[in-house]
Design an enzyme around this catalytic site. Structure first.
Site, PDB file in Angstrom:
ATOM      1  N   PRO A 244       0.909  -0.918   0.062  1.00  0.00           N
ATOM      2  CA  PRO A 244       0.176   0.001  -0.089  1.00  0.00           C
ATOM      3  C   PRO A 244       0.794   1.157   0.151  1.00  0.00           C
ATOM      4  O   PRO A 244       0.241   2.362   0.112  1.00  0.00           O
ATOM      5  CB  PRO A 244      -0.768  -0.105   1.204  1.00  0.00           C
ATOM      6  CG  PRO A 244       0.127  -0.980   2.012  1.00  0.00           C
ATOM      7  CD  PRO A 244       0.771  -1.890   1.322  1.00  0.00           C
ATOM      8  N   GLY A 245       2.338   1.298  -0.058  1.00  0.00           N
ATOM      9  CA  GLY A 245       2.830   2.457  -0.208  1.00  0.00           C
ATOM     10  C   GLY A 245       3.692   2.978   0.855  1.00  0.00           C
ATOM     11  O   GLY A 245       4.141   4.090   1.037  1.00  0.00           O
ATOM     12  N   CYS A 375       8.771  -9.152   5.411  1.00  0.00           N
ATOM     13  CA  CYS A 375       8.321  -9.262   6.872  1.00  0.00           C
ATOM     14  C   CYS A 375       8.005 -10.759   7.400  1.00  0.00           C
ATOM     15  O   CYS A 375       7.456 -11.139   8.000  1.00  0.00           O
ATOM     16  CB  CYS A 375       6.994  -8.323   7.205  1.00  0.00           C
ATOM     17  SG  CYS A 375       5.799  -8.965   6.043  1.00  0.00           S
TER      18      CYS A 375
HETATM   19  C1  LIG Z   1       4.913  -7.021   1.301  1.00  0.00           C
HETATM   20  S1  LIG Z   1       3.554  -5.967   0.072  1.00  0.00           S
HETATM   21  C2  LIG Z   1       4.480  -4.605  -0.329  1.00  0.00           C
HETATM   22  C3  LIG Z   1       4.296  -3.619   0.795  1.00  0.00           C
HETATM   23  C4  LIG Z   1       4.769  -2.282   0.437  1.00  0.00           C
HETATM   24  N1  LIG Z   1       6.237  -2.134  -0.052  1.00  0.00           N
HETATM   25  C5  LIG Z   1       4.710  -1.283   1.642  1.00  0.00           C
HETATM   26  O1  LIG Z   1       5.874  -0.806   2.205  1.00  0.00           O
HETATM   27  O2  LIG Z   1       3.683  -0.593   1.779  1.00  0.00           O
HETATM   28  C6  LIG Z   1       4.058  -7.014  -1.587  1.00  0.00           C
HETATM   29  C7  LIG Z   1       3.398  -6.497  -2.606  1.00  0.00           C
HETATM   30  O3  LIG Z   1       3.790  -6.934  -3.722  1.00  0.00           O
HETATM   31  C8  LIG Z   1       2.802  -7.198  -4.578  1.00  0.00           C
HETATM   32  N2  LIG Z   1       3.347  -7.891  -5.883  1.00  0.00           N
HETATM   33  C9  LIG Z   1       3.438  -9.251  -5.892  1.00  0.00           C
HETATM   34  N3  LIG Z   1       4.245  -9.832  -6.745  1.00  0.00           N
HETATM   35  C10 LIG Z   1       4.090  -8.609  -7.405  1.00  0.00           C
HETATM   36  C11 LIG Z   1       4.791  -8.354  -8.916  1.00  0.00           C
HETATM   37  N4  LIG Z   1       5.010  -9.425  -9.816  1.00  0.00           N
HETATM   38  N5  LIG Z   1       4.626  -7.141  -9.635  1.00  0.00           N
HETATM   39  C12 LIG Z   1       4.186  -6.252  -8.731  1.00  0.00           C
HETATM   40  N6  LIG Z   1       3.671  -6.267  -7.491  1.00  0.00           N
HETATM   41  C13 LIG Z   1       3.781  -7.438  -7.033  1.00  0.00           C
HETATM   42  C14 LIG Z   1       1.561  -7.439  -3.805  1.00  0.00           C
HETATM   43  O4  LIG Z   1       0.341  -7.111  -4.772  1.00  0.00           O
HETATM   44  C15 LIG Z   1       1.715  -6.599  -2.630  1.00  0.00           C
HETATM   45  O5  LIG Z   1       0.914  -5.594  -2.717  1.00  0.00           O
END
Ligand SMILES: C[S@@+](CC[C@H](N)C(=O)[O-])C[C@H]1O[C@@H](n2cnc3c(N)ncnc32)[C@H](O)[C@@H]1O
Length: 916
Positions: A244-245, A375
């Site tokens: 979510p950013g 995480c």
């Molecule tokens: C751990 S979360 C990221 C949290 C974010 N970095 C933050 O700090 O708010 C992982 C994210 O990776 C995305 N994701 C997984 N595989 C992906 C891909 N091939 N390309 C882009 N996003 C991907 C998922 O949808 C998810 O939203």
């Protein structure tokens, strides 16, 4: 009641009390009080401990199926928990009995479940498993630097009645403070300077600061990746898995909202959430946080054409892919109960996806740095992913060891274990987390291009230690440690001061020679004219024993061919960590010297040596410890000139400056062209924040208390005592070679002297005093003469002079290099009377100094007025005369109009010659 009964009853009663507590029938105290069980203390202890480890115990009960398989437990989960607690974490089940039999019968399965948890949490003892105290992690609040500054947020909490605590100097004390915060206390984080730490469970959801995006609630561990990637302002960055950013907005905050962040996200699981939804959430959050430097893309990162025109300038990539989330504390039970725990199959899938995403990040043609984080606490998702990818790219990238003061590293047994960073509730008071940093190696052929100005990076070896600079940090780490509040376009990166390594033998002369070479071009061009004072000293000399000892002006001396024998001294070695000697009386920090401590060859004197130093000077005692001897055994001498110093007030920059200045005068006096010397501390002070400066200035120091055998010196100078320094004589119209000392000091710190006065854009620096523990006798670190309304003053000046650059300087966490960097660019220095104003010595020519005094401090303390006179600076002072403006804890309220008037006067004086 028999003992055996009592034990069975204890467990049964404890389980009953626990049911009452969970059913909200009262507090532990009330429910225990209601119980008919006699041993209330024992019952309270067992109940509280079982509650502390509730999550772990509940998990084990479920995983071992204890209730389903043991009818003697009456399907009572609470009973199973108390028994498990005593059996595995507490003192052990005391007496034989039917309940103990249940535990013993299931011992194998119980221990194996506990073993799994120990591995999962990387701890050795069951008692170190996450308890409710560790689960109740502190509340971390990240300041969004796009909207505000850390100090502004602190002020606004203080205004609301919160109390800001000091950050202890070591991490274990910091943890203790964090775990014991009262409900209205908070403090800055130990590692990350945009983070504040509040008591666990503090509810901020109604807070205006949270709602308007001024601060962001984010666990400390999840703030690490952006700090480690640390993209500079203007950088082109990719956040590969952004929604979510949190990390996107954190990077934007650190980049001053300048540059480009391409933020990607997609989801392959249509049941979880649609891609647009996730990107929408990200967009909303970015808007709330005021982030304008991002371009959000709903796209599978694996499909990004990394070599296309759009991405060809990407240099920084954040890889924070989907993971099992096993590090998230609130998911402890889901992690460990069978249904929700991560199966080997799922781990395998995650590993594959994570490795794919990380690998793709390396394909950006100009990528310099990639940070990988999860995480998760599983090695499959962390160390194993990184080692696999490292194997593929190790020719071009290294895994960099980051945040060297971070307490938890990768799991043992991997090639680069110590370079990874792990976080956990027990070790770091955070969720479980993993971070690795890949950094492009500098290729040899690129070095040539440095000359053409293409790339100014160093060639880095595999081992980061190799590329470290003298103060133990490499450039990026220094960047990571920036701590300064600056208004206007100037962005200063400030590093925390670190100890230089301290030797117990004299430094390698080659090293000193290198140092000398570095600074000598500047120093050799100095025009050292003859100075009256030095001439007078040179004329007033008395030699004894055929020049073995020569005293000058009863202030200092030179000894030739001298033996120093520590067996004739008593006292602590010195150099201890300050925490280990808190409250140590000052007298303990000076060595007692007996006759024979210094020995010189002398054929014709048998009794005491006669030469008078001034009353109160420690050189009187040194003289009494000097023995003439007719023969010296064969020995090896320290060739290089050595200056012996006894430091007083060794943590005070003013007093230490008098010692540095005196030692510098000795170099001039004895014509030491290399401007280097060995420094010998004949005192027993503990480690101090200023010790490393001796190395920077002179090449190295040794503590006499740490010398284990007699040491011979070809030339030993007894330095002028600090209190006898010309710099300590505030009435003198001038003091010797002060301008040359300024250039020497700045050159040794590699600080350029280029500033010219520009009255259109003046640099006005406020130097604020802060409480800190500088020496053992002030363990609370409370200092006097602090301004109560720092921000108000800065704001008012900013308003009055919007075109000038207003800098607020807090020296306590800054290296001397960084302090000098600010001071050498300052036109007007403003501060309360205090040792920090010694920095006025290094202001540019034509600068000004404004000194403020509280009512309770005499203006006769003219240390800095004198410096201004000797340096030819414009100087004005002001003293508060109104009792109402003095506040507890030594805070003085300074009316903004006072500062405005003082500034307007001094600017008039400074800029007048340019106007006329
Ligand atoms: C751990 S979360 C990221 C949290 C974010 N970095 C933050 O700090 O708010 C992982 C994210 O990776 C995305 N994701 C997984 N595989 C992906 C891909 N091939 N390309 C882009 N996003 C991907 C998922 O949808 C998810 O939203």
């Amino acid at each position: 009641m028999g003992d055996m009964n009592r034990n069975s009853n204890l467990y049964i009663e404890a389980a009953r009390v626990l049911h009452d507590i969970y059913e909200k029938k009262g507090s532990i105290k009330t429910c225990v009080h209601r119980s008919s069980f006699q041993e209330k203390q024992m019952l309270t202890a067992l109940v509280s401990q079982t509650l502390r480890f509730a999550k772990v115990l509940e998990t084990v009960v479920k995983r071992t199926k204890l209730l389903e398989n043991n009818r003697l437990l009456w399907n009572d989960g609470m009973l199973a928990r108390v028994l498990l607690y005593d059996f595995m974490i507490g003192p052990g089940l005391y007496k034989p009995g039917r309940l103990k039999v249940v535990m013993v019968k299931n011992k194998e399965i119980i221990t194996s479940e506990f073993d799994r948890l120990l591995t999962a949490y990387g701890v050795n003892e069951c008692s170190e498993l996450p308890s409710s105290t560790t689960e109740a992690l502190p509340r971390y609040v990240r300041v969004n630097l796009i909207k505000t500054s850390v100090d502004e947020v602190i002020d606004s909490f203080v205004d609301k009645g919160w109390t800001l605590l000091h950050v202890p100097t070591d991490f274990s004390s910091f943890k203790e403070v964090c775990q014991n915060l009262d409900e209205n206390q908070f403090l800055r984080d130990f590692h990350l300077d945009d983070l504040l730490v509040f008591p666990a469970h503090t509810d901020f959801h109604d807070s205006r600061l949270v709602q308007d995006g001024t601060v962001i609630l984010q666990d400390k561990a999840s703030c690490l990746p952006a700090h480690i990637l640390s993209p500079p302002e203007g950088a082109v960055v990719v956040d590969s898995c952004a929604a979510p950013g949190n990390k996107t907005s954190h990077m934007a905050s650190l980049m001053g909202n300048k540059g480009t962040i391409y933020a990607f996200d997609h989801t392959i699981d249509p049941y979880v959430c649609q891609c647009e939804d996730r990107i929408e959430v990200l967009q909303e959050r970015m808007e709330g946080a005021g982030v304008s430097c991002k371009v959000a893309r709903c796209m599978d990162f694996l499909r990004v054409k990394t070599d296309s025109q759009t991405y060809r300038d990407v240099e920084y990539v954040m890889v924070d892919p989907s993971c099992s989330g096993s590090g998230i504390v609130s998911r402890l039970d889901s992690l460990t109960n069978d249904d929700a725990s991560v199966s080997q199959r799922r781990l395998g899938q995650l590993h594959k996806l994570q490795a794919q995403i990380l690998r793709h990040a390396f394909s950006f043609p100009k990528v310099k740095k990639i940070v990988y984080s999860t995480c998760s606490i599983n090695e499959e998702e962390n160390e194993q992913v990184c080692e696999e990818i490292y194997e593929k790219f190790k020719e071009r990238f290294k895994i960099k060891k980051v945040m060297k003061n971070w307490p938890e590293r990768g799991r043992k047994g991997y090639q680069k274990s110590d370079r990874y960073l792990r976080a956990s509730p027990t070790a770091t008071l955070t969720n479980g987390f993993f971070v690795a940093c890949f950094k492009r190696r500098k290729m040899k052929q690129e070095v040539g291009s440095m000359e053409s100005g293409m790339d100014q990076e160093e060639v880095s070896s595999e081992d980061d230690q190799g590329s470290q600079k003298q103060n133990g940090m490499d450039d990026e780490e220094k960047e990571e440690n920036f701590k300064l509040n600056v208004r206007c376009t100037m962005r200063l990166h400030v590093r925390q001061q670190r100890e230089y390594h301290v030797t117990t033998s004299f430094p390698d002369t080659r090293m000193s020679y290198q140092l000398a070479l570095k600074t000598s071009p500047i120093l050799s061009n100095l025009n050292v004219t003859k100075d009256d004072t030095l001439m007078a000293w040179s004329k007033s000399n008395t030699s004894i024993c055929n020049n073995s000892f020569t005293g000058f002006a009863h202030l200092f001396a030179k000894l030739e061919g001298v033996l120093l024998d520590s067996s004739f001294s008593a006292g602590p070695q010195g150099g201890e960590r300050i925490e280990s000697v808190l409250n140590q009386p000052e007298e303990k920090e000076f060595l007692t010297l007996k006759p024979g401590y210094f020995q010189i060859r002398c054929d014709n004197i048998t009794g005491d040596m006669e030469y008078k130093f001034q009353h109160g000077d420690h050189l009187v005692k040194w003289m009494a410890a000097l023995k003439p001897v007719s023969k010296m055994p064969a020995h090896q001498e320290v060739d290089k000139i050595t200056i012996a110093v006894t430091r007083y007030e060794y943590a005070n920059v003013y007093h230490t400056m008098t010692d540095w200045y005196n030692a510098f005068l000795m170099l001039l006096f004895f014509n030491v062209k290399s401007f280097t010397a060995n420094i010998l501390f004949i005192d027993s002070h503990p480690q101090g924040g200023l010790d490393s400066i001796w190395t920077t200035l002179f090449g190295g120091y040794v503590r006499a208390g740490q010398l284990t055998k007699p040491q011979y010196f070809k030339n030993l100078i007894w330095n002028i005592q600090g209190y006898k320094s010309p710099m300590f004589r505030h009435n003198l119209p001038s003091i010797p070679h002060i301008e040359i000392f300024r250039l020497f000091f700045l050159a040794k710190h590699n600080v350029q002297v280029t500033k010219r006065l520009n009255c259109e854009k003046l640099h006005i620096t406020f130097l604020w005093r802060r409480d800190y523990v500088a020496h053992p006798r002030n363990p609370r670190g409370i200092i006097s003469r602090k301004a109560k309304n720092e921000k108000e003053l800065e704001d008012s000046v900013h308003k009055l002079y919007p075109n000038h650059c207003i800098v607020s300087l807090r020296t306590e966490n800054m290296s001397m290099h960084d302090q000098l960097g600010v001071i050498a660019n300052t036109d007007i220095l403003v501060g309360m009377h205090g040792a920090g104003l010694t920095l006025a010595l290094f202001l540019p020519k034509n600068a000004g100094l404004i000194e403020l005094y509280p009512k309770y401090w005499s203006v006769d303390n003219a240390h800095f007025k004198a410096i201004a006179r000797w340096r030819n600076l414009q100087y004005t002072q002001w003293q508060n005369m109104d009792n109402k403006m003095e506040f507890p804890d030594y805070f003085t309220y300074i009316p903004p109009s006072v500062i405005q008037n003082l500034l307007s006067n001094i600017i008039g004086l400074m800029c007048k010659p340019y106007k006329d």
